[in-house]
Design a protein around this motif. Sequence first.
Motif, PDB file in Angstrom:
ATOM      1  N   HIS A  76      31.623   5.467  12.401  1.00 34.93           N
ATOM      2  CA  HIS A  76      31.844   5.103  13.806  1.00 34.93           C
ATOM      3  C   HIS A  76      33.116   4.263  13.951  1.00 34.93           C
ATOM      4  O   HIS A  76      33.873   4.430  14.913  1.00 34.93           O
ATOM      5  CB  HIS A  76      30.635   4.344  14.342  1.00 34.93           C
ATOM      6  N   ALA A  80      36.436   5.283  16.097  1.00 33.20           N
ATOM      7  CA  ALA A  80      36.946   4.418  17.164  1.00 33.20           C
ATOM      8  C   ALA A  80      38.422   4.099  16.943  1.00 33.20           C
ATOM      9  O   ALA A  80      39.220   4.070  17.893  1.00 33.20           O
ATOM     10  CB  ALA A  80      36.125   3.129  17.230  1.00 33.20           C
ATOM     11  N   GLU A  83      40.540   6.985  17.993  1.00 26.67           N
ATOM     12  CA  GLU A  83      40.675   7.053  19.450  1.00 26.67           C
ATOM     13  C   GLU A  83      41.697   6.036  19.953  1.00 26.67           C
ATOM     14  O   GLU A  83      42.459   6.314  20.882  1.00 26.67           O
ATOM     15  CB  GLU A  83      39.315   6.794  20.103  1.00 26.67           C
ATOM     16  N   GLU A 278      29.961  13.334  15.033  1.00 23.31           N
ATOM     17  CA  GLU A 278      30.680  12.176  15.562  1.00 23.31           C
ATOM     18  C   GLU A 278      32.163  12.234  15.240  1.00 23.31           C
ATOM     19  O   GLU A 278      32.993  11.811  16.043  1.00 23.31           O
ATOM     20  CB  GLU A 278      30.062  10.894  14.989  1.00 23.31           C
ATOM     21  N   HIS A 281      33.952  13.920  18.022  1.00 23.82           N
ATOM     22  CA  HIS A 281      33.438  13.680  19.374  1.00 23.82           C
ATOM     23  C   HIS A 281      34.546  13.306  20.351  1.00 23.82           C
ATOM     24  O   HIS A 281      34.521  13.726  21.516  1.00 23.82           O
ATOM     25  CB  HIS A 281      32.383  12.575  19.324  1.00 23.82           C
ATOM     26  N   ARG A 282      35.530  12.534  19.913  1.00 21.98           N
ATOM     27  CA  ARG A 282      36.588  12.047  20.800  1.00 21.98           C
ATOM     28  C   ARG A 282      37.889  12.839  20.671  1.00 21.98           C
ATOM     29  O   ARG A 282      38.866  12.516  21.329  1.00 21.98           O
ATOM     30  CB  ARG A 282      36.851  10.562  20.514  1.00 21.98           C
ATOM     31  N   ASP A 283      37.889  13.828  19.807  1.00 23.44           N
ATOM     32  CA  ASP A 283      39.100  14.613  19.581  1.00 23.44           C
ATOM     33  C   ASP A 283      39.433  15.447  20.822  1.00 23.44           C
ATOM     34  O   ASP A 283      38.585  16.170  21.353  1.00 23.44           O
ATOM     35  CB  ASP A 283      38.883  15.534  18.373  1.00 23.44           C
ATOM     36  N   HIS A 284      40.678  15.350  21.297  1.00 19.26           N
ATOM     37  CA  HIS A 284      41.066  16.023  22.544  1.00 19.26           C
ATOM     38  C   HIS A 284      40.948  17.538  22.442  1.00 19.26           C
ATOM     39  O   HIS A 284      40.492  18.205  23.381  1.00 19.26           O
ATOM     40  CB  HIS A 284      42.499  15.641  22.930  1.00 19.26           C
ATOM     41  N   LYS A 287      37.251  18.431  22.489  1.00 20.26           N
ATOM     42  CA  LYS A 287      36.711  18.281  23.845  1.00 20.26           C
ATOM     43  C   LYS A 287      37.074  19.497  24.693  1.00 20.26           C
ATOM     44  O   LYS A 287      36.245  20.016  25.449  1.00 20.26           O
ATOM     45  CB  LYS A 287      37.275  17.016  24.497  1.00 20.26           C
TER      46      LYS A 287
END
Length: 297
Positions: A76, A80, A83, A278, A281-284, A287
């Motif tokens: 995690h 973060a 990101e 995870e 999860h935040r990868d453009h 997404k």
Amino acid sequence: MNTLRNLDLNLLVTLNALLTEHNVTRAAERLHLSQPTVSVQLARLREVFGDPLFLPGPRGMRPTARADELREPLRHALAALEEVIAPADTFNPALATQHWNVAAFDYGALTILAPALAMLRAAAPATRMAIVQTLPSQVARKAEQGEIDLAFMTGAEAPLNLHRRTLFTERYVLVGRAGHPHLQNPLSLETFCQLEHVIVSPEGGGFHGVTDTVLAERGMTRQVSLSVPGFLLLCAVLKSSDLVAMAPWRLVSEDDALKVVEPPVEIPGFEMVMLWPERVHRDHAHKWLREQIAGSV
């Protein structure tokens, strides 16, 4: 905070690779570093945490209890940090060259991926997608280890430690070949049980499904004569025999070679979900991929 100031954050990336691979050589390959460099970094990590972190095992190294405690918080934290430092809104599908590995059995590939492929190819022509079959019990491990970027499964089978999005709810219908002599008129439950059924067993060799559970609650059984690993083979078998099957409506509703009727007993349907780990999860880019697929269902 003083400890963090004195810590080379690259050591945390190395620790994450070691927790994934349980092997210094493979971790070095993953990080594009030499094996001696990773060994030196492991020694520094042991000093930082005051723990050996990894001990010799039968197939490489086994993590200590302290290392296991660090596994999820570390993932995690690194996500973060990615990101924080990633440029905002940098994904341009027209120029993208990503390679995505997507896990789906034939039902998910036909009902979810097939409708999206033409749009994905037009919007991101230089990307590549590999659709692979993976047993439900292996999805979580392969997703966390980077072998799978996205997966499609029933909600009941989906592992709880992955992100999920429900795409649609499916229902079961009774299906056989067009002209099947027993599917021209409404079926009694007794006749339904006497027909020879095919069942799909993705794990292989199963002869019991949700239909059998419902029938057992009524003190009844059906005749399951054939077990197949996928829905494409199921449809081929139905078209060339008098076998019948309980099949997902979306798969068979538009096939003129098949006769679709409502079964004489109500069988619970299922949700189809999209799953991802995870780490993406935040990868453009990821997404974007998730939104395009969800929008095409």
